[in-house]
Structures are given as structure tokens and as C-alpha cells.
Design a protein around this motif. Sequence first.
Motif, PDB file in Angstrom:
ATOM      1  N   GLU A 265      53.132  35.383  79.361  1.00  0.00           N
ATOM      2  CA  GLU A 265      54.210  36.270  79.550  1.00  0.00           C
ATOM      3  C   GLU A 265      55.144  36.288  80.532  1.00  0.00           C
ATOM      4  O   GLU A 265      56.405  36.265  80.647  1.00  0.00           O
ATOM      5  CB  GLU A 265      54.021  37.627  78.896  1.00  0.00           C
TER       6      GLU A 265
ATOM      7  N   ARG B 297      54.814  34.377  83.019  1.00  0.00           N
ATOM      8  CA  ARG B 297      55.657  32.874  83.749  1.00  0.00           C
ATOM      9  C   ARG B 297      57.178  32.629  82.734  1.00  0.00           C
ATOM     10  O   ARG B 297      57.835  32.130  83.251  1.00  0.00           O
ATOM     11  CB  ARG B 297      54.716  31.914  83.177  1.00  0.00           C
ATOM     12  N   ASN B 298      56.875  32.978  81.463  1.00  0.00           N
ATOM     13  CA  ASN B 298      57.902  32.862  80.592  1.00  0.00           C
ATOM     14  C   ASN B 298      59.128  33.723  80.896  1.00  0.00           C
ATOM     15  O   ASN B 298      60.423  33.473  80.760  1.00  0.00           O
ATOM     16  CB  ASN B 298      57.457  33.099  79.204  1.00  0.00           C
TER      17      ASN B 298
ATOM     18  N   ILE C 215      58.433  16.865  77.897  1.00  0.00           N
ATOM     19  CA  ILE C 215      57.603  16.288  76.825  1.00  0.00           C
ATOM     20  C   ILE C 215      58.119  15.244  76.102  1.00  0.00           C
ATOM     21  O   ILE C 215      59.236  15.031  75.613  1.00  0.00           O
ATOM     22  CB  ILE C 215      57.339  17.612  75.659  1.00  0.00           C
TER      23      ILE C 215
ATOM     24  N   LYS D 250      59.929  14.710  72.683  1.00  0.00           N
ATOM     25  CA  LYS D 250      61.100  15.735  72.211  1.00  0.00           C
ATOM     26  C   LYS D 250      62.432  15.604  73.083  1.00  0.00           C
ATOM     27  O   LYS D 250      62.390  14.804  74.173  1.00  0.00           O
ATOM     28  CB  LYS D 250      60.868  17.232  72.820  1.00  0.00           C
TER      29      LYS D 250
ATOM     30  N   GLU E 235      65.662  19.567  72.710  1.00  0.00           N
ATOM     31  CA  GLU E 235      64.210  20.184  72.415  1.00  0.00           C
ATOM     32  C   GLU E 235      63.435  20.747  73.586  1.00  0.00           C
ATOM     33  O   GLU E 235      62.955  21.461  73.621  1.00  0.00           O
ATOM     34  CB  GLU E 235      63.622  19.407  71.422  1.00  0.00           C
TER      35      GLU E 235
ATOM     36  N   LEU F  39      62.464  24.562  74.676  1.00  0.00           N
ATOM     37  CA  LEU F  39      61.111  24.869  74.261  1.00  0.00           C
ATOM     38  C   LEU F  39      60.791  26.342  74.892  1.00  0.00           C
ATOM     39  O   LEU F  39      60.096  27.279  73.964  1.00  0.00           O
ATOM     40  CB  LEU F  39      60.080  23.731  74.754  1.00  0.00           C
ATOM     41  N   PRO F  40      61.180  26.613  76.167  1.00  0.00           N
ATOM     42  CA  PRO F  40      60.456  27.960  76.198  1.00  0.00           C
ATOM     43  C   PRO F  40      61.240  29.219  75.861  1.00  0.00           C
ATOM     44  O   PRO F  40      60.531  30.127  75.606  1.00  0.00           O
ATOM     45  CB  PRO F  40      61.231  27.934  78.037  1.00  0.00           C
TER      46      PRO F  40
ATOM     47  N   PHE G 266      61.640  28.954  72.563  1.00  0.00           N
ATOM     48  CA  PHE G 266      60.757  28.998  71.255  1.00  0.00           C
ATOM     49  C   PHE G 266      59.594  29.931  71.631  1.00  0.00           C
ATOM     50  O   PHE G 266      59.042  30.657  70.765  1.00  0.00           O
ATOM     51  CB  PHE G 266      60.467  27.404  71.067  1.00  0.00           C
ATOM     52  N   TYR G 267      59.097  29.718  72.970  1.00  0.00           N
ATOM     53  CA  TYR G 267      57.955  30.682  73.075  1.00  0.00           C
ATOM     54  C   TYR G 267      58.105  31.899  73.372  1.00  0.00           C
ATOM     55  O   TYR G 267      57.321  32.973  73.226  1.00  0.00           O
ATOM     56  CB  TYR G 267      57.147  29.999  74.304  1.00  0.00           C
TER      57      TYR G 267
ATOM     58  N   VAL H 258      63.017  33.096  70.291  1.00  0.00           N
ATOM     59  CA  VAL H 258      64.378  33.002  70.041  1.00  0.00           C
ATOM     60  C   VAL H 258      64.604  32.000  68.606  1.00  0.00           C
ATOM     61  O   VAL H 258      63.946  31.160  68.592  1.00  0.00           O
ATOM     62  CB  VAL H 258      65.129  32.553  71.310  1.00  0.00           C
TER      63      VAL H 258
ATOM     64  N   ARG I 202      66.013  29.668  65.940  1.00  0.00           N
ATOM     65  CA  ARG I 202      66.579  28.090  66.369  1.00  0.00           C
ATOM     66  C   ARG I 202      67.892  28.111  66.630  1.00  0.00           C
ATOM     67  O   ARG I 202      68.321  27.237  67.601  1.00  0.00           O
ATOM     68  CB  ARG I 202      66.291  27.471  64.853  1.00  0.00           C
TER      69      ARG I 202
ATOM     70  N   ARG J 232      68.829  29.221  70.081  1.00  0.00           N
ATOM     71  CA  ARG J 232      67.855  28.411  71.093  1.00  0.00           C
ATOM     72  C   ARG J 232      68.835  27.262  71.374  1.00  0.00           C
ATOM     73  O   ARG J 232      68.798  26.747  72.570  1.00  0.00           O
ATOM     74  CB  ARG J 232      66.652  28.150  70.319  1.00  0.00           C
TER      75      ARG J 232
ATOM     76  N   ARG K 247      65.893  23.198  81.762  1.00  0.00           N
ATOM     77  CA  ARG K 247      64.586  24.040  81.120  1.00  0.00           C
ATOM     78  C   ARG K 247      64.134  25.116  81.895  1.00  0.00           C
ATOM     79  O   ARG K 247      64.002  26.115  81.211  1.00  0.00           O
ATOM     80  CB  ARG K 247      63.549  22.931  80.697  1.00  0.00           C
TER      81      ARG K 247
END
Lengths: 235, 421
Positions: free
Chosen positions: A78, A80-81, A94, A97, A101, A105-106, A108-109, A112, A114, A117, A153
Motif C-alpha cells: 500500500e 509503495r502504491n 511487463i 502488456k 496497460e 497497472l498501478p 489496477f492495484y 481504479v 477500467r 484507469r 507508469r
Amino acid sequence: MIKLENIHKTYFGAQPLHVLKGINLNVEEGEMVSIMGASGSGKSTLLNIVGILDNYDDGDYHLAGHMVKDLSENQAAEFRNKYIGFIFQSFNLIPFKTALENVALPLFYQGVGRKKRNALAMEYLDRFGLKDWADHYPNELSGGQKQRVSIARALVTSPKIILADEPTGALDSKTSAEVMQILRDVNATGITMVIVTHERGIANLTRKIVHLKDGLIESIEENDPDKMDFTKEIK
Amino acid sequence: MFDLDSITEIWQTITRNKTRSILTAFGVFWGIFILVILLACGNGFDNGMRSNIEGFSTNSTFMIPNYTTEAYKGYQKGRYWNPDMSDIEAIKMKIKGVDMISPILTEYSYNGDNNVFFGTKGGNFSMKGVLPNYNDIDRCKVLYGRFINETDINEGRKVCVLGKKVYEDVIGADKNPLGLMIKANGIYYQVVGVIEPYNSNITVSGSMDETVVLPMTTMQLAYHNGDKFDFFVFTTARGYKTKDLQEEVKTLLRERHDIAPTDEGAIMCFDFEQMFTMFDYLFLGIKILIWIVGIGTLLSGVVGVSNIMLVTIKERTREIGVRRALGAKPALIIRQVVAESLLLTILAGIVGLVIGVSIMAVVSGFVGNTPSEDVMFLDPQIGFGAAVAATVIIVLSGLMAGVLPAMRAIQIRAIDAIREE
Ligand SMILES: Nc1ncnc2c1ncn2[C@@H]1O[C@H](COP(=O)(O)OP(=O)(O)OP(=O)(O)O)[C@@H](O)[C@H]1O
Ligand SMILES: [Mg+2]
């Protein structure tokens, strides 16, 4: 923003290796700091501790007023995010992706949705001139483009701090200059930035240069990047 | 767990290495496929066997008199005895749990010549004297007219019911047999019905197809049997044990006919239930074996999935580490890995299930699904219950296959990915 007090770190490999031997460092909000030092001096180790990717043995670490010690995996994730954006020398995108995408990704974690995002990710890609590359996969991008994607990102969650470990290490000088310009612009928006580098030219573009030697801070050099000639610094 | 985002995530990782995913999934596909095929074949044999005994009351016991083997109450051993109608009444009255009971009297053509005639046409057939309820035990289809009824019995009417073959051979399939007079062992009887057994795999002293059936009383009179008969058959009522009933009936008969209580040889007992129970156990055994083999095959598929996923996780160390660095929590990683194995397994399993069921539906179309007496293999399909069970097993094995890789995955820390090399 970052407050390190007497941080110790020992790796227990074949032989115990005392890498950090009492680091004291303050990084204020909005500062742009570089860390320099010989190979093996513990720069990455330090940055990983700051990024809560690794733990430390002794001392105190406060991040944005929170004590960071013995966090559970969930808490660390949490933190870090929420607070930290990472930029790596080898991009760490990645591979399966698309650029979009990867940037999304962050979020998504964070849970948020789609639509939101993707919109946000697109906005950041656009900001770094990558709108047309949104649907491309990392292996279809140049090094500079990849690093810009990874910067997007890192920024997409609006972190307080950007941690960059040799962000220009894999780039040629021209692209390095572009990336550094982007990082400086990002810093200008008030985001704290810590960059590990072994290139003096890169360090010269930051306001504070921390010199690490044998697990201790040897000196902290104040610097005025505005006096530097950009193109000359990065060869 | 299965919102669109997660599915996209999982689908991406699965389709990234299509060949490998397909090869991995094949193990599970094969396991389920084999399970379905085996189960269906097992059912096919089961159905086939059961259709062979269809029409006959499977809970029936035949009681047949025999020479006594012990001297008793002044009688020598080696005496022959016959049951009579009062035995039937006594059994009905005294023994609870006997559902139906029917005496049987039989006659043959003793010298092997034709004994049944219509006009000049004749044939060699057996004759059977029964009560109306015999048709509830050894069931036959009535093709013309009716079976023996109470009035026939009470009035000792000279009527008969012909087996189909008797009718066709002696009268001819093109003639209406009802009302015609046939001669059997020298006596004329009026035909009141024609019957065809549902099943000719089980016969009681000759197939009903080749029998002239007479009212018991008529036959007793014709052959001077008094009210004696040859043997009888009874069925067990629901909730009673055939073995117990047999003992009770034997005891009663021994008392009534002065047979030593310990004389086991004087009454022969033929128990269909025992035979059918053996059948049941045999098929149960086959079924268990099939599940073991099927699940074993499936299990090796599951181990395959687990194994490949472990390798995949190892290869994805960097990716998973990056995800962790970007804020993915352990629970999410676990969910993702398990969901991945689940999706792979479920897809493969469902495909296996569908293909297996389809193939067996086609096979079933070829071998047919109408019971008949001489098929070994009938309607080889799995039931709804088995399909549901298979689906549950698929899901469980998907979960199982994912556990180990998931455990491995959460051991990957962000730092592992960040550190180069
Ligand atoms: N997981 C580990 N286990 C054991 N030793 C380690 C581990 N990670 C780093 N080290 C050692 O700790 C020391 C510091 O490593 P670190 O990566 O921090 O150096 P660095 O300053 O980033 O070097 P470079 O400029 O080459 O990246 C090195 O001697 C390294 O060998
Ligand atoms: Mg380093």
C-alpha cells in the motif's frame, strides 16, 4: 519527506556484508537529490530501503511522516502504491502488456475502474509524447520510449516520491538528456525525486548530490543545475 | 474474483505461451475425457446387462421340492414330496413379507414328439399351469386377448394362453387365434390370449414363448395332481430380507410336510435376488474402478498443470516482482495464479467433458438405447449426476493445481525482480 536515521543493513550471504553502516539523510518535499558512489557502495541498497522494497536492520526511517518499520507485505504494498513511483535502469515493463496497460497497472492495484484507469494512463502517455505508441508492446519501443513509458507508469498514481535507480544507465546521451529533462519537469511540479547514478553529468542536474562511500555518507554537495549547460553535462 | 479486469489479466498470461498452455491443459482434458468415456462405457454395460433381465422380478425366489435327505417322523429318507395349494394359503397367512406367491405346474412332451396341435399342424412345447398373478413375476406382453384370470381358475375352464412361438408355429401368424381350439397332450383348450416375454434370457422351465399356459386348476384336474403342484415362486415385499423369508418359508414347509427341521436337501431354493445383488456389486466394483482410473488420469493432468505453472512462475519472477513493486498485494498474486490454473483447468475440463459426452452420444446413437434381450451394451452415456460430479472435480483440481504455484509466487519479493541478473 524522507527521513533516514542511522540506517544499517547487512546482507547475510556466504559472508555477512555490512553494506550500510549508519546512514543519516533528510530529503525534503519537492527536492531533487542524486546519490553517487562507487560500484558496490550500497546506492541501490539504500534506494531499495527507501522504496520499501527491502528492509533494514537498524535505525529509523520515516516516509511522509509515517514510521516505516516491520511492515506487513500488505502495508508495504500500500505504501509503495500510494507514495512511491519507481523508475528502473532496465525499465521493467511487463513484456506482454501494451504501453497503455503497463502505465495503467498501478491504478489496477489501487482498484481504479477500467475506464478511468485507461483514460488516466493515456493522459500520462500523451504528456510524454507517447500517445501514438499506446497500443505497442515494450519490444516495439526504443529505449528512450520505454523509459518514458516507465516514467508515466511511475507518475500515474500521483506519488509523492519518484525513486530512480540509474534511470539513464541503458540510454545513449541524447535520450539520457531527454529523460533527465522530463524528470526535472516532473520535479518542478513538486514531486520529490531521488536518483541513483554513477554519472557525474546526471548528478549535476540535481540540486543535492549525496556521495556514498563504504556504507556511509561521505558528503552532501549542494549544486545549482541551472548553471549547468545541459548538453555539455551529458556526453 | 472473476471481474473483467482479472479475466483479461489471466487470459493474457495464459495466451502468452499458447503452445505450452494447450499442452498443459491437454493433461486435464485427457483426464476428464477418459473419465467420461469410461463412465459412459460402464453405464453402457450396466444398462445392457440390466436390459437382459428386464421384465423379471429381481426379488423373486423359487422353491423347488426335492427328495428328503433325512429320515424323520417314521418316514424314510429319500421320500419325494409335493407342495399343495394349502401351503400357498398357509404361507400367505403366516409369513409376513411375502409380496406375491405363485405355484407352477409343468408338463412336457415326454417322448419328444409333437404334443400341441391345431388341426394337423403341430409342435413340441412345454405346458405350464399358473395362477393369474404369475404374470406379475415373469412379466409378458399380451399380444392378443388376455392372460389367465380368476374365473378361469375358479371354474377350471379349459382355456389356454399361447406363447408367441406356439401361436406362430401351430396356428400361424396370419390368423386371429382368439376362440380357436388347440389340442395339447390330447386335450382341447380354447385360446384366450397370446403372450410374448419381455425377456427370454431368464426362463422358468422353458421360455414363455414356447409354452402353453393353462389355469392351474384346469391343469391339476387334467393331470390328476389334486391340489399339488411342482414348485412355486414368491417375491419379497419392500422392507423385508429375502434370506429371512426363505428360512421362514422353509421352516413352515418342513413342518407341514413332516420334513426334518435340519433337512437342507429337501427344499431347493433358487434366489434371483442373490444373483442380481451380485450383478449390482459387480457393477459397483466396475464403477469404483472407473472412478479410480479416471481420477488417477485426471490427477496426473493436475500434477502436470501444477508443474508447468511452477516453471512459469519461476520464469515470471521478474514480472511478479515488478507487480509487487507497483503495489500488488500477496492476496492478489495468489488469486491471480490460482485463477489462472482454475481457468486453464476448467476450460480444458469442460472441453473434455463436452467432447466425451458428444462422442458417447454419437456412439449411443449407433448402439441404440432401447432395451432388448440380447444386447450387451446399451445407451452408454453418463448421467446428470456424474456430469455434475465431473464438473466439481474439475474445479477442485483446478484449485489444487494452483495452490503450490501460488505459494511459490508469493515468496517472490519485489526486490528479487529489481535486482538485476
Ligand atoms: N541480496 C544480496 N545479498 C548479498 N549481498 C548483496 C545483495 N545485494 C547486494 N549485495 C552486496 O551489497 C553491496 C552493495 O550493493 P548495491 O547493489 O547496493 O551496490 P551499488 O552501489 O548499487 O552498486 P552499482 O553501482 O554496481 O549498482 C555489493 O557489494 C553487493 O554485492
Ligand atoms: Mg546499483
